[in-house]
Design a protein around this motif. Structure first.
Motif: not given
Length: 255
Positions: A66-82, A85-87
């Motif tokens: 998030r610090a590398l992309e302060p303008e990004r509105t959604t997190s690249r690294l998300t939690t899923h049931p499985s 995931r890194l977008a």
């Protein structure tokens, strides 16, 4: 591994963080189970509180990204049931871009060997050394590294096919010989080397390459040369016109 941002190259400090992002990257946008991440990061030395430890490292990596992309509105690294995931967007992962270039070149090769050769040389120019360098990671990353390495070798085979198709057999002799020596059990490089030698007026050297390959296959893994390799030897002995520049070399390739 390198991460490039609009403000320059960024680092992911620490072996555990590096292992985490590597396995997420080679999954190419698919969710990775937590058990796989734990195995990749710690192996047999996983801490007793491995779930909490993994969550802590995921949170730390998420903050770093998030610090590398302060303008990004959604997190690249998300939690899923499985798992996690890194977008990764199209064109952001160099390994994916490499594979796409190779596939495009393979489509171009039959009708446009010169263009295919140029595209393959640009694709192969993306390689700087072994996948992940001196930090190969755990089993998942090593398997991915082997997969990408196979793509690289396939790209080299296609490059030599393209150069032979363009009539540049003499110009690639040194490259072909190096590829053959570096991958002594890969028969396609031997076939291509034999064809290039034959076209360069070196029939005896082409047949000698076949005999050396035959002995190596027999001595090291106990098998005979493939039908396609034997067909190239037979074509050289019979001066098959398809071996001449402009001939259809696909008849010498096994399915």
């Amino acid at each position: 591994m390198e991460i490039h941002t609009p403000t320059g190259q960024a680092e992911i400090p620490g072996d555990l963080q590096r292992a985490l992002i590597q396995v997420l990257l080679v999954s190419e946008g698919r969710a990775v189970p937590g058990e796989t991440l734990v195995e990749e990061m710690w192996g047999d030395s996983a801490p007793d509180n491995q779930v909490n430890a993994l969550q802590a490292h995921v949170s730390r990596l998420r903050r770093r990204l998030r610090a590398l992309e302060p303008e990004r509105t959604t997190s690249r690294l998300t939690t899923h049931p499985s798992g996690y995931r890194l977008a990764v967007e199209s064109g952001e992962l160099d390994a994916e871009a490499f594979v796409q270039k190779v596939r495009e070149a393979e489509t171009l090769l039959p009708g446009h060997p010169e263009r295919a050769a140029g595209l393959l040389r640009r694709a192969l120019g993306m390689w700087r050394g072994p996948v992940f360098g001196h930090f190969p990671g755990g089993s998942a990353c090593r398997l991915a590294g082997a997969r990408y390495e196979e793509h690289r070798l396939r790209a080299m085979e296609l490059l030599f096919d393209a150069e032979l198709g363009a009539g540049r057999h003499a110009q690639i002799l040194a490259e072909l010989n190096e590829a053959h020596i570096s991958n002594p059990l890969r028969e396609r490089f031997c076939e291509q080397l034999m064809i290039a030698l034959y076209r360069s007026g070196r029939q005896a050297d082409a047949l000698d390459a076949y005999r050396r390959m035959w002995r190596r296959l027999s001595d090291e893994i106990g098998v005979l040369p493939s039908p396609s390799l034997r067909s190239v030897e037979h074509a050289i002995l019979s001066h098959d016109p398809e071996l001449a520049p402009g001939g259809d070399l696909r008849i010498f390739q096994s399915a």
